[in-house]
Design a protein around this motif. Structure first.
Motif: not given
Lengths: 232, 232
Positions: B121-134
């Motif tokens: 029941g937990f929907d991952i809706v987005a992912i964030f990172d600080s590294s420009p390569e990622k």
DNA sequence: CTATGTGAAGAACTTCACAGCT
DNA sequence: AGCTGTGAAGTTCTTCACATAG
């Protein structure tokens, strides 16, 4: 009931089995703080300061530490270097622990990459998987090996004491049995299922969705929140 | 102290804040068993059978459930379908929870791949990172976004309620502050550091090395082992 | 005067025993 | 007769207060 105390509980009137599990969890938190402050060059800390850092009541900080000895100086506090050494000694972190990971899925691979284990004294020495496509691939300098050689590997490397289970629920019990039959003393399982083990095997389970479900409960029921919390 | 009960504790003489945290942890274990048995087509279960499955004392099973209502039938046991529905309702799992992951390192990426979250029941809706390569790379159909747009994202998606922190210790507090300032109600952190948060934010911390350290303690001190264990 | 260490008090949680339904 | 639901008893853990040491 008098027992041989292999934890050094000195002249205390507590036997090791009377020390709360929660105390051990908190010891790891104290260690975390003490390691951080040690790096920053801080040399001394009071139970009140430790309390600020961990949000653990200062009475409890002192009580927890007092189970294992008298590490502080009255009127002064605790010397960081002493506390760090003693905590590592209590937790059995003076020697390094050889650890195998079973399961080379996303989680297993993430765990191999995670440098925190080595930093804290846990050396990943091998990783195993059952999938033919994965076997032979390399991660962090390790070749993924077949679970069919796991038993043989453990027999010829009896100094491996900890096993991490990162396989699907369906095969978790099988792997656990295999580990236990081959001398593994402690198991950390990420499988979302209860595993049956002999009493003398140390076992910890981390179910990632469990934590989210608990969060869901406390979000949904704000009146249920407590000021204290026990976390591992 | 009388409080509005948003958990349905009916005619019981307990307020929601008197329900032990450990009870909530165990509810997730009952749910696990009940979901498994439901799939297997089992229709009924007694507290004794639930006890066998979970290794939780059957008195405690009944006590835990009784905090929330009377779900069983005397002389018979609990109907699986009822128990499942009630447990999901208690835990707030009737609706789905939108969840963001911050940190696209090995662990963050492993979490995105992990299907267990969605199943529960937990929907991952987005992912964030600080590294420009990622930033810009794709995982499971998601483009990794910059942490600099995290705030904006949360403002335009106020139905996101849970944040998972999978960043290094050094940036964990910063990310936590950002999440809290933008309406996130619950945080699950994998950063190996204590985070300071307002009391009204639900917070759970999973420190992977902590579990290994606890295992190390109990391996090193066999006399300290107890028959009971509390696990999350 | 400050901060630890700890027995005793208090609070929280678990176990028990049995009343209460089916 | 069988199994749940629950007040009361029992146990474990936390907090307190203060004696103790520097």
């Amino acid at each position: 009931m008098l027992r041989k105390a292999d934890v050094d509980v000195r002249k205390k009137n507590v036997t090791p089995d009377q020390i709360p599990y929660s105390t051990i969890v908190r010891l790891t938190q104290y260690l975390r703080v003490v390691e951080k402050l040690d790096e920053l060059g801080v040399s001394n800390i009071s139970s009140a300061e430790l309390s600020d850092e961990t949000h653990i009541n200062s009475f409890l900080v002192r009580k927890d530490l007092s189970y294992f000895g008298e590490f502080g100086t009255r009127g002064v506090g605790y010397e960081i270097s002493v506390l760090k050494r003693e905590l590592k000694s209590i937790l059995g972190l003076v020697k390094r622990h050889k650890t195998v990971i079973v399961g080379a899925g996303n989680l297993g691979r993430a765990l191999v990459h995670y440098s925190g284990f080595r930093d804290k004294g846990f050396d990943i020495v091998a990783i195993f998987d059952s999938s033919p496509e994965k076997i032979g691939a390399s991660i962090e300098g390790f070749k993924i090996e077949s679970v069919f050689v796991l038993e043989e590997y453990l027999k010829s490397n009896p100094d491996v004491t900890i096993g991490i289970i990162a396989v699907p629920a369906a095969s978790a019990q099988f792997i656990a049995n295999l580990l236990v039959a081959n001398n593994i003393q402690g198991i950390l399982s990420f499988a979302p299922i209860a595993i049956n083990l002999p009493e003398d095997v140390v076992y910890a389970a981390v179910d990632l969705t469990t934590h989210l479900e608990i969060i869901s409960y406390y979000i949904t029921n704000p009146d249920a929140r407590k000021s204290y919390s026990l976390r591992a």
